[in-house]
Design a protein around this motif. Structure first.
Motif, PDB file in Angstrom:
ATOM      1  N   LEU A   1      -8.136   4.183   5.110  1.00  0.00           N
ATOM      2  CA  LEU A   1      -6.696   4.295   5.325  1.00  0.00           C
ATOM      3  C   LEU A   1      -6.419   5.241   6.485  1.00  0.00           C
ATOM      4  CD1 LEU A   1      -3.740   3.848   4.533  1.00  0.00           C
ATOM      5  CD2 LEU A   1      -3.989   5.717   2.908  1.00  0.00           C
ATOM      6  N   ALA A   2      -7.064   6.401   6.485  1.00  0.00           N
ATOM      7  CA  ALA A   2      -6.855   7.369   7.562  1.00  0.00           C
ATOM      8  C   ALA A   2      -7.262   6.790   8.916  1.00  0.00           C
ATOM      9  CB  ALA A   2      -7.637   8.653   7.278  1.00  0.00           C
TER      10      ALA A   2
ATOM     11  N   GLU B   1      -5.707   4.561  14.114  1.00  0.00           N
ATOM     12  CA  GLU B   1      -5.786   3.496  15.118  1.00  0.00           C
ATOM     13  C   GLU B   1      -4.396   2.993  15.491  1.00  0.00           C
ATOM     14  OE1 GLU B   1      -8.302   0.390  13.597  1.00  0.00           O
ATOM     15  OE2 GLU B   1     -10.060   1.687  13.580  1.00  0.00           O
ATOM     16  N   ASN B   2      -3.519   2.882  14.488  1.00  0.00           N
ATOM     17  CA  ASN B   2      -2.153   2.444  14.746  1.00  0.00           C
ATOM     18  C   ASN B   2      -1.444   3.428  15.671  1.00  0.00           C
ATOM     19  OD1 ASN B   2       0.917   2.538  13.881  1.00  0.00           O
ATOM     20  ND2 ASN B   2       0.165   0.474  13.423  1.00  0.00           N
ATOM     21  N   LEU B   3      -1.591   4.721  15.395  1.00  0.00           N
ATOM     22  CA  LEU B   3      -0.992   5.752  16.238  1.00  0.00           C
ATOM     23  C   LEU B   3      -1.575   5.704  17.643  1.00  0.00           C
ATOM     24  CD1 LEU B   3       0.674   8.276  16.839  1.00  0.00           C
ATOM     25  CD2 LEU B   3      -1.152   9.646  15.775  1.00  0.00           C
ATOM     26  N   PHE B   4      -2.876   5.605  17.749  1.00  0.00           N
ATOM     27  CA  PHE B   4      -3.522   5.560  19.063  1.00  0.00           C
ATOM     28  C   PHE B   4      -3.011   4.375  19.886  1.00  0.00           C
ATOM     29  CE2 PHE B   4      -6.921   4.064  21.875  1.00  0.00           C
ATOM     30  CZ  PHE B   4      -7.091   5.191  22.669  1.00  0.00           C
TER      31      PHE B   4
ATOM     32  N   ARG C   1       8.627   9.222  17.521  1.00  0.00           N
ATOM     33  CA  ARG C   1       8.941   7.799  17.747  1.00  0.00           C
ATOM     34  C   ARG C   1       7.994   6.902  16.948  1.00  0.00           C
ATOM     35  NH1 ARG C   1       9.307   7.937  24.196  1.00  0.00           N
ATOM     36  NH2 ARG C   1       9.054   5.701  24.002  1.00  0.00           N
ATOM     37  N   TRP C   2       6.688   7.246  16.952  1.00  0.00           N
ATOM     38  CA  TRP C   2       5.720   6.439  16.200  1.00  0.00           C
ATOM     39  C   TRP C   2       6.017   6.501  14.703  1.00  0.00           C
ATOM     40  CZ3 TRP C   2       2.207   8.519  12.607  1.00  0.00           C
ATOM     41  CH2 TRP C   2       1.354   7.573  12.025  1.00  0.00           C
ATOM     42  N   PHE C   3       6.261   7.705  14.183  1.00  0.00           N
ATOM     43  CA  PHE C   3       6.487   7.856  12.755  1.00  0.00           C
ATOM     44  C   PHE C   3       7.749   7.114  12.321  1.00  0.00           C
ATOM     45  CE2 PHE C   3       7.582  10.335   8.864  1.00  0.00           C
ATOM     46  CZ  PHE C   3       6.471   9.954   8.128  1.00  0.00           C
ATOM     47  N   LYS C   4       8.792   7.177  13.133  1.00  0.00           N
ATOM     48  CA  LYS C   4      10.040   6.467  12.813  1.00  0.00           C
ATOM     49  C   LYS C   4       9.787   4.960  12.790  1.00  0.00           C
ATOM     50  CE  LYS C   4      14.838   5.967  14.192  1.00  0.00           C
ATOM     51  NZ  LYS C   4      15.868   6.299  15.170  1.00  0.00           N
ATOM     52  N   LYS C   5       9.059   4.455  13.769  1.00  0.00           N
ATOM     53  CA  LYS C   5       8.743   3.023  13.816  1.00  0.00           C
ATOM     54  C   LYS C   5       7.874   2.633  12.616  1.00  0.00           C
ATOM     55  CE  LYS C   5       6.612  -0.527  16.637  1.00  0.00           C
ATOM     56  NZ  LYS C   5       5.816  -0.857  17.797  1.00  0.00           N
TER      57      LYS C   5
ATOM     58  N   THR D   1      -1.757  -3.668   4.650  1.00  0.00           N
ATOM     59  CA  THR D   1      -2.705  -4.022   5.715  1.00  0.00           C
ATOM     60  C   THR D   1      -3.572  -2.834   6.107  1.00  0.00           C
ATOM     61  OG1 THR D   1      -1.169  -3.480   7.531  1.00  0.00           O
ATOM     62  CG2 THR D   1      -1.116  -5.744   6.676  1.00  0.00           C
ATOM     63  N   PHE D   2      -3.188  -1.651   5.676  1.00  0.00           N
ATOM     64  CA  PHE D   2      -3.963  -0.448   6.009  1.00  0.00           C
ATOM     65  C   PHE D   2      -5.050  -0.142   4.994  1.00  0.00           C
ATOM     66  CE2 PHE D   2      -0.258   0.075   8.607  1.00  0.00           C
ATOM     67  CZ  PHE D   2      -0.776   0.619   9.767  1.00  0.00           C
TER      68      PHE D   2
END
Length: 193
Positions: free
Chosen positions: A140-141, A146-149, A172-176, A190-191
């Motif tokens: 999960l981590a 990877e999503n953040l990157f 911005r990433w966390f909000k999205k 999916t994670f």
């Protein structure tokens, strides 16, 4: 002695469906259950039956094997923990090697099969029964990272040998990420595997 259920895929399956290798080992050939689509089976619930007494220092260990790979420990049940839902992170299939040479099967040969193995083992020699939970957390981590990157990569510039991103990129990433999770309940699934 024990039974298994593949959530959303089967009724309870008792020990008679397994091939007994000896008094402490059983194998379930996944070809008889799902054919070559074994890797679509992601979870297994194993449970001890009421009339079975397992010594306190023993466990029923569960292993999985893709065609051509080694068996991989995925969890166990004990008298203190008589049932468990285990994730099945199928290993990548490997080449079949016999006597140092790779074997190819004929087109009309029976397909190589994945297997689920169950064995009675000493509890002291098994990996932690929480190893599966630890692996899930690690996966999960890694996937969230990877999503953040990937998100950051789409906004970055290059300054010499450094990547430069806007200061508010994490917000911005966390909000999205949160908006996606609210819109699509399956997104977070999916994670995890």
């Amino acid at each position: 002695m024990f039974g298994v259920v593949f959530p959303n895929r089967s009724f309870p399956i008792d020990i008679s469906t397994f091939q007994q290798i000896d008094t402490t080992h059983w194998i379930l050939d996944m070809n008889t259950f799902v054919g070559e689509a074994y890797d679509t089976v992601r979870d297994l619930c194993i449970f001890l039956l009421n009339n079975f007494t397992l010594p306190a220092d023993k466990a029923l260990a569960v292993y999985i094997q893709s065609p051509g790979s080694q068996f991989l420990f995925v969890g166990a049940v004990t008298v203190a923990r008589p049932s468990a839902v285990l994730s099945l992170p199928w290993p990548e299939p490997g080449p079949i090697v016999v006597g140092g040479t790779m074997q190819l099967t004929a087109p009309d040969a029976a397909p190589l099969s994945a297997k689920i193995g169950v064995s009675v083992e000493d509890l002291a020699v098994l990996p932690s029964l929480d190893v599966v939970a630890e692996n899930k957390i690690e996966r999960l981590a890694m996937r969230v990272g990877e999503n953040l990157f990937n998100f950051m990569q789409s906004f970055c510039g290059v300054d010499g040998s450094k990547l430069v991103v806007p200061m508010d990129i994490l917000d911005r990433w966390f909000k999205k990420f949160q908006e996606k999770a609210k819109r699509d309940p399956e997104f977070l699934k999916t994670f995890t595997l």
